[in-house]
Design an enzyme around this catalytic site. Sequence first.
Site, short mmCIF file in Angstrom:
data_model
loop_
_atom_site.label_atom_id
_atom_site.label_comp_id
_atom_site.label_asym_id
_atom_site.label_seq_id
_atom_site.Cartn_x
_atom_site.Cartn_y
_atom_site.Cartn_z
N HIS A 120 -4.36 -7.07 33.10
CA HIS A 120 -4.59 -7.63 34.41
C HIS A 120 -4.12 -6.99 35.51
O HIS A 120 -4.74 -6.83 36.53
CB HIS A 120 -3.95 -9.18 34.29
N SER A 175 -3.95 -12.47 26.76
CA SER A 175 -2.58 -13.23 26.92
C SER A 175 -2.43 -13.89 25.57
O SER A 175 -1.23 -14.18 25.17
CB SER A 175 -2.82 -14.42 27.89
N ARG A 186 -13.17 -6.06 29.09
CA ARG A 186 -12.47 -5.44 27.85
C ARG A 186 -13.52 -4.59 27.02
O ARG A 186 -13.52 -3.31 26.57
CB ARG A 186 -11.58 -6.40 27.24
N LYS A 232 -7.00 -27.20 29.30
CA LYS A 232 -5.94 -26.16 28.73
C LYS A 232 -4.60 -26.57 28.80
O LYS A 232 -4.14 -27.03 29.80
CB LYS A 232 -6.13 -24.96 29.10
P1 ADP Z 1 -9.25 -16.93 31.51
O1 ADP Z 1 -8.21 -17.17 30.24
O2 ADP Z 1 -9.24 -17.96 32.41
O3 ADP Z 1 -10.55 -16.41 31.01
P2 ADP Z 1 -7.79 -14.48 31.61
O4 ADP Z 1 -6.38 -14.49 32.32
O5 ADP Z 1 -7.67 -14.32 30.13
O6 ADP Z 1 -8.40 -15.85 32.18
O7 ADP Z 1 -8.72 -13.27 32.21
C1 ADP Z 1 -8.81 -12.97 33.62
C2 ADP Z 1 -9.45 -11.98 33.91
O8 ADP Z 1 -9.04 -10.93 33.44
C3 ADP Z 1 -11.13 -11.94 33.14
O9 ADP Z 1 -12.05 -11.32 34.04
C4 ADP Z 1 -10.77 -10.99 31.81
O10 ADP Z 1 -11.93 -10.21 31.43
C5 ADP Z 1 -9.76 -10.02 32.58
N1 ADP Z 1 -9.02 -9.44 31.40
C6 ADP Z 1 -8.12 -9.95 30.80
N2 ADP Z 1 -7.43 -9.16 29.89
C7 ADP Z 1 -7.96 -8.07 30.18
C8 ADP Z 1 -7.44 -6.54 29.90
N3 ADP Z 1 -6.52 -6.47 28.92
N4 ADP Z 1 -7.91 -5.70 30.59
C9 ADP Z 1 -8.81 -5.88 31.65
N5 ADP Z 1 -9.24 -7.08 32.28
C10 ADP Z 1 -8.72 -8.16 31.28
#
Ligand code: ADP
Length: 160
Positions: free
Chosen positions: A17, A128, A90, A41
Site C-alpha cells: 500500500h 493485509s 497485484r 467487515k
Molecule cells: P480492500 O480490502 O478494501 O479491498 P485493500 O486495503 O486490500 O482494500 O486494498 C486497497 C488497494 O490497495 C487496492 O487497490 C488493492 O489492489 C491495493 N493493494 C493491496 N495490496 C497491494 C500490494 N501488495 N501492492 C499493490 N497494491 C496493493
Amino acid sequence: MKRAIYAGSFDPVTLGHLDIIQRSAAIFDEIIVGVLVNSAKSPLFSVEERVNMLEEATKTIPNCRVISFSGLLVDFAKEMDTNVIVRGLRAVTDFEYELQIAQSNRIVAPEVDTIFLTTNIEYSYLSSSTVKEYAQYGADVTSFVPENVIPLLKAKFNTK
Ligand code: ADP
C-alpha cells in the site's frame, strides 16, 4: 491542482500500500488516502487506529492526507473534489474484480476515472490478510509492513 484518491481497508497498511501511496504522491499534487469504515467487515484495527497508523507511515510524504470515509467511493471522491481514483493491481487475479468495480463506478459516476498502478514486484504477494495470518503466530513481519505497524500488531495479538 490535481488530486487523487487511494482507498482501501488498510487493516493493516502494508509496504505494498505504502509503495502505491508514494508513487501516487509523485504523480499527483495531492493524494488522499481514504480509509474505509466498513460496517459489514469486522476489522482487526478500528478506523481510528488505521487512520493513525497511516498518518504515521506517511508522515514524510507532505502531499498526502489520510481521511476516513463510509459509503460509496465515488461519493467520497466528489466530496473531496476529485475525479481520479487510484487502485493497485497485484496480479491477474485482482484484474477481474478491479475492472468490475471501475466499470460500475463509471456508470454511476461517469466523470470519475480509475487509474491502476501495477504493484512493485517485491510486494506482489502481499496482502493485509497475509500479514494478519503471520503476525498472529508471532512471525517476523518487518518485510511486510511499515515499521510503526509492527508494535501495533504485536499488541493486538499479544505476541513478542
Ligand atoms: P480492500 O480490502 O478494501 O479491498 P485493500 O486495503 O486490500 O482494500 O486494498 C486497497 C488497494 O490497495 C487496492 O487497490 C488493492 O489492489 C491495493 N493493494 C493491496 N495490496 C497491494 C500490494 N501488495 N501492492 C499493490 N497494491 C496493493
